[in-house]
Scaffold this active site. Structure first.
Site, PDB file in Angstrom:
ATOM      1  N   CYS A   5      12.811  -0.886   3.120  1.00  0.00           N
ATOM      2  CA  CYS A   5      12.904   0.523   3.951  1.00  0.00           C
ATOM      3  C   CYS A   5      12.188   1.440   3.228  1.00  0.00           C
ATOM      4  O   CYS A   5      12.210   1.504   1.899  1.00  0.00           O
ATOM      5  CB  CYS A   5      14.115   0.687   4.019  1.00  0.00           C
ATOM      6  SG  CYS A   5      15.294  -0.530   5.214  1.00  0.00           S
ATOM      7  N   ASN A 193      21.141  -4.073   8.833  1.00  0.00           N
ATOM      8  CA  ASN A 193      20.340  -2.992   8.785  1.00  0.00           C
ATOM      9  C   ASN A 193      20.890  -1.513   8.209  1.00  0.00           C
ATOM     10  O   ASN A 193      20.116  -0.575   8.289  1.00  0.00           O
ATOM     11  CB  ASN A 193      20.184  -2.499  10.342  1.00  0.00           C
ATOM     12  CG  ASN A 193      19.465  -3.633  11.076  1.00  0.00           C
ATOM     13  OD1 ASN A 193      20.008  -4.752  11.305  1.00  0.00           O
ATOM     14  ND2 ASN A 193      18.165  -3.624  11.476  1.00  0.00           N
ATOM     15  N   VAL A 200      18.896   3.277   6.648  1.00  0.00           N
ATOM     16  CA  VAL A 200      19.049   2.723   8.023  1.00  0.00           C
ATOM     17  C   VAL A 200      17.651   2.073   8.414  1.00  0.00           C
ATOM     18  O   VAL A 200      16.723   2.677   8.419  1.00  0.00           O
ATOM     19  CB  VAL A 200      19.328   3.731   9.051  1.00  0.00           C
ATOM     20  CG1 VAL A 200      19.313   3.090  10.492  1.00  0.00           C
ATOM     21  CG2 VAL A 200      20.675   4.543   8.929  1.00  0.00           C
ATOM     22  N   CYS A 201      17.727   0.793   8.469  1.00  0.00           N
ATOM     23  CA  CYS A 201      16.391  -0.059   8.852  1.00  0.00           C
ATOM     24  C   CYS A 201      16.450  -0.151  10.350  1.00  0.00           C
ATOM     25  O   CYS A 201      17.285  -0.688  11.118  1.00  0.00           O
ATOM     26  CB  CYS A 201      16.517  -1.414   8.128  1.00  0.00           C
ATOM     27  SG  CYS A 201      16.141  -1.105   6.538  1.00  0.00           S
ATOM     28  N   LEU A 202      15.539   0.573  11.156  1.00  0.00           N
ATOM     29  CA  LEU A 202      15.346   0.744  12.447  1.00  0.00           C
ATOM     30  C   LEU A 202      13.688   1.065  12.804  1.00  0.00           C
ATOM     31  O   LEU A 202      13.156   1.765  12.364  1.00  0.00           O
ATOM     32  CB  LEU A 202      16.078   1.754  13.186  1.00  0.00           C
ATOM     33  CG  LEU A 202      16.075   1.651  14.761  1.00  0.00           C
ATOM     34  CD1 LEU A 202      16.774   0.370  15.306  1.00  0.00           C
ATOM     35  CD2 LEU A 202      17.127   2.940  15.139  1.00  0.00           C
TER      36      LEU A 202
END
Length: 371
Positions: A5, A193, A200-202
């Site tokens: 990230c 995530n 926050v991985c998105l």
């Protein structure tokens, strides 16, 4: 398992102008299925498809909206805790930024300051008009670049009835670059995530890979889509498969067994998060935190009881058991024993906020374990 990230931090400082005034679905065939959760997206100006709910038009204009499942609390109008919960607005402007993760960040405006402020105000209007009933947002009078949101965990997931807080920062390049989002993890990692560090991985935030239409698109993507994507794509029924390396095992006996094991750990972490949140609620959300857990304490304890009796984690809804996957097996004895240990401090916090009859529930659990 590691996600890579990026962390967007702008070291420059500038004054902010004063305010003017994705897609994996759960359509896998299962032995039993009564509820379908799917991706949510805006369709036109007035319609929003909400996770786990029917599509509806909503214009709450900042009015208080009682979250789903709380309609039965009106038989105790004298209770101040519930009155405060019922009057808690879904969207509102507040002052205190002291505990916000990004309070020390300042946006270096990379465009016309008026245009930047106008775009954020447009985001406010979208949120005020279209927020689903399970998401609450606060923005700040003196810091247009900050926002805080809480998402209520959806039915049929290991996150059910939990409160999950996110702090948001709008950088100077917004909307040409996405907002920065920090999860209040309390040091716990309850999703592939959501890092314990708060990352926050998105794809929509450009913090994870994805196709072009899954990533942030200036002029199209919105803060509302970010929040609803977190709810639908991250806080889902089987978060184990969020990890790309495990996605292909969905539907296999081993994959489903590992998913259940992950859900067991996730639920325990969610219970711990509940306890920490009650002990130290984020500012400007104190009434929501206390009222939410006051009104749902018995439902949460009933879920704990059901899971300790063998119901698969993430298979509960208001109507009963749903989405049972026979390939996933049964809850482990270790999980049941560990959960009992974490329920006791949770009951203590429930009693602290005024919930009654929790001790009786704990005694029944103990009796069942001794049988």
């Amino acid at each position: 398992m590691v996600y890579f990230c990026s962390c967007f931090m702008d070291p420059e400082v500038a004054e902010i102008p004063p305010p003017i005034h994705q897609k994996p679905s759960r359509f896998k065939k299962q032995k039993q299925q009564t509820v379908v959760h799917n991706v949510i997206d805006l369709d036109g100006d007035d319609n929003l498809l909400v996770l786990g709910e029917t599509s509806r038009k909503r214009r709450n204009k900042g009015k208080a909206v009682v979250p789903p499942g709380l309609t039965s609390i009106t038989d105790e109008p004298e209770n101040e805790t519930l009155k405060k919960l019922q009057s808690f607005k879904q969207f509102d402007t507040v002052v205190n930024t002291s505990d916000h993760h990004y309070v020390k960040n300042k946006s270096t405006i990379k465009q016309n300051p008026t245009s930047w402020a106008k775009k954020i105000q447009e985001e406010w209007k979208i949120l005020e008009k279209h927020l689903p009933e399970t998401i609450f947002v606060r923005v700040y009078e003196s810091r247009m670049d900050l926002l805080r949101a809480v998402i209520i965990g959806s039915e049929g997931t290991p996150y059910q009835d939990g409160l999950f807080f996110f702090d948001v920062f709008f950088p100077g390049g917004y909307p040409n670059e996405p907002p920065h989002v920090h999860y209040h993890s309390r040091g716990l990692r309850l999703n592939p995530n959501l890092y314990s560090s708060g990352k926050v991985c998105l794809s929509l935030l450009n913090t994870w890979s994805g196709s072009k239409n899954e990533k942030w698109t200036p002029g199209v993507s919105t803060m509302l889509q970010v929040l609803v994507s977190i709810q639908g794509l991250i806080l889902n029924a089987k978060p184990y498969f969020n990890e790309p390396g495990f996605a292909n095992s969905r539907g296999t006996q081993n994959g489903e067994a590992q998913s259940l094991k992950y859900n067991e750990n996730t639920f325990i972490l969610s219970v711990r998060t509940m306890k920490y949140t009650m002990k130290n609620p984020p500012k400007n959300f104190e009434d929501l935190v206390v009222g939410h857990f006051f009104s749902r304490a018995h439902d949460i304890l009933a879920s704990c009881k059901a899971y300790m009796e063998g119901v698969q984690v993430g298979c509960l809804a208001k109507g009963g058991v749903q989405d049972v996957d026979e390939d996933g097996g049964k809850n482990s004895d270790k999980f049941k024993a560990d959960l009992f240990g974490y329920v006791k401090p949770l009951v203590k916090e429930f009693k602290t906020i005024g919930v009654k009859d929790c001790q009786k529930f704990l005694l029944r659990l103990l009796q069942n374990r001794l049988l």
